[in-house]
Write an enzyme that holds these catalytic residues in place. Structure first.
Site, PDB file in Angstrom:
ATOM      1  N   GLY A 185      81.899 -48.215  -8.837  1.00 15.31           N
ATOM      2  CA  GLY A 185      80.461 -48.342  -8.706  1.00 15.31           C
ATOM      3  C   GLY A 185      79.969 -49.759  -8.907  1.00 15.31           C
TER       4      GLY A 185
ATOM      5  N   ASP B  35      77.415 -54.949   1.884  1.00 17.43           N
ATOM      6  CA  ASP B  35      76.137 -55.247   2.537  1.00 17.43           C
ATOM      7  C   ASP B  35      75.169 -54.083   2.350  1.00 17.43           C
ATOM      8  OD1 ASP B  35      77.607 -57.439   3.512  1.00 17.43           O
ATOM      9  OD2 ASP B  35      78.127 -56.363   5.348  1.00 17.43           O
TER      10      ASP B  35
ATOM     11  N   GLY C 110      81.315 -53.530   5.532  1.00 10.09           N
ATOM     12  CA  GLY C 110      79.879 -53.420   5.317  1.00 10.09           C
ATOM     13  C   GLY C 110      79.451 -52.694   4.068  1.00 10.09           C
ATOM     14  N   ALA C 111      80.403 -52.238   3.248  1.00  9.06           N
ATOM     15  CA  ALA C 111      80.013 -51.495   2.048  1.00  9.06           C
ATOM     16  C   ALA C 111      79.178 -52.348   1.101  1.00  9.06           C
ATOM     17  CB  ALA C 111      81.255 -50.967   1.341  1.00  9.06           C
TER      18      ALA C 111
ATOM     19  N   GLY D  90      78.146 -58.332  10.857  1.00  9.59           N
ATOM     20  CA  GLY D  90      77.685 -59.533  10.176  1.00  9.59           C
ATOM     21  C   GLY D  90      77.053 -59.150   8.858  1.00  9.59           C
TER      22      GLY D  90
ATOM     23  N   GLY E 242      83.792 -51.764  -6.682  1.00 11.27           N
ATOM     24  CA  GLY E 242      84.540 -50.859  -5.826  1.00 11.27           C
ATOM     25  C   GLY E 242      84.295 -49.402  -6.127  1.00 11.27           C
TER      26      GLY E 242
END
Length: 313
Positions: free
Chosen positions: A227, A255, A252-253, A38, A224
């Site tokens: 950066g 997040d 989750g990157a 989530g 991405g």
């Protein structure tokens, strides 16, 4: 000034499938894992992992709610998660290809019904910053909650950020409507596609960041593998690149980036360092499976049919 962080957002059961080329109409071999996830819960978990005093407000379902609460608490988060007795927890099937890119099938379950009844002003006690996951806005009860929480946070002098969360849901919700509904926020944290969608820019994340920075005050745009870049008041003031890493799963990157960036700001570091911390957290996220900072052995307190009760990672 209070330094606590409150995150409002979704808590999700992630089913992550790492696969090669899909074979239509038959079986495709895959490595499949079950993870707590989530967008909002991930950000809260990363923020706590990075040392922030973090609270999380969300809504889970009768099937796995207690497991999710235990996972958040185990990560160091103060969970304020209502367990819906009539709905299952949101679930996402994330299909991750050989490049680490993911496509998601989403059922928002109980999370789509979070609303003002889940709110208490005491959630803001000790909080210096409120972060709202855009998923919260994409159903009417959550939109009402976001309005109330952002208003009360501003009344208390807390800063507010918002992550648009999903270009697909954002497109359906309406970019202009999103901008209006999040006008109380002083920080926006979109990825490249979301930034372009919100601004109508044809392809320049720099131009989109400048527009969003002028509108919100601060815009941290994730781009991405390149950066991120930061705009304040319509001017690009910082850039950062992620450390070299092997991409396993991009779940989750964004997040994790939000958590690293926001905890940096709360700690009072310069803009470039806050961006760097965001990129470092994002890089750590893509190097593993799932969207949380780390995993041990965990038990499903309410088993899902067909899954073993004890899962080892």
């Amino acid at each position: 000034m209070p330094t606590g962080l409150l995150v409002i957002g979704d808590v999700v059961t992630d089913v992550v499938a790492l696969h090669g080329p899909l074979a239509a109409g038959t079986d495709t071999p895959a490595d499949i894992a079950l993870r707590p996830g989530g967008s909002g819960a991930n950000t809260a978990s990363w923020a706590a992992h990075l040392g922030a005093d973090t609270r999380f407000l969300g809504r889970a379902g009768y099937d796995t709610g207690e497991w999710h609460i235990a996972e958040l608490a185990g990560a160091g988060v103060r969970p304020h998660v209502a367990v819906d007795p009539g709905r299952p927890t949101a679930i996402v099937i994330a299909m991750v290809d050989a490049t680490g890119e993911r496509s998601m099938l989403t059922n928002r379950g109980a999370g789509g019904h979070i609303g003002v009844g889940d709110w208490s002003p005491s959630l803001l006690d000790g909080v210096g910053h409120l972060h709202v996951s855009g998923y919260t806005l994409f159903a009417e009860p959550g939109l009402e909650l976001a309005r109330l929480a952002m208003h009360e946070a501003r009344e208390r002098g807390a800063t507010v950020s918002v992550d648009p969360a999903s270009s697909g849901f954002l497109r359906d919700f309406g970019p202009e409507r999103f901008l209006r509904e999040t006008a109380a926020a002083g920080i926006v944290i979109p990825n490249r596609e979301e930034a372009l969608l919100l601004t109508g820019e044809p392809g320049s994340p720099e131009a989109a960041a400048e527009i969003l920075g002028a509108r919100y005050g601060v815009a941290a745009v994730k781009i991405g593998a390149e950066g991120a870049l930061l705009s304040r008041e319509g001017r690009i003031v910082a850039r950062a690149a992620p450390p070299a890493t092997v991409v396993t799963d991009s779940t989750g990157a964004g997040d994790a980036f939000a958590a690293g960036f926001l905890t940096g700001l709360l700690a009072g570091v310069p803009d470039e360092e806050a961006l760097r911390r965001g990129c470092s957290a994002g890089a750590a996220a893509v190097a593993q499976v799932g969207g949380r900072p780390k995993f041990g052995n965990f038990t499903l307190l309410t088993p899902i049919a067909g899954l073993p009760r004890k899962l080892h990672h």
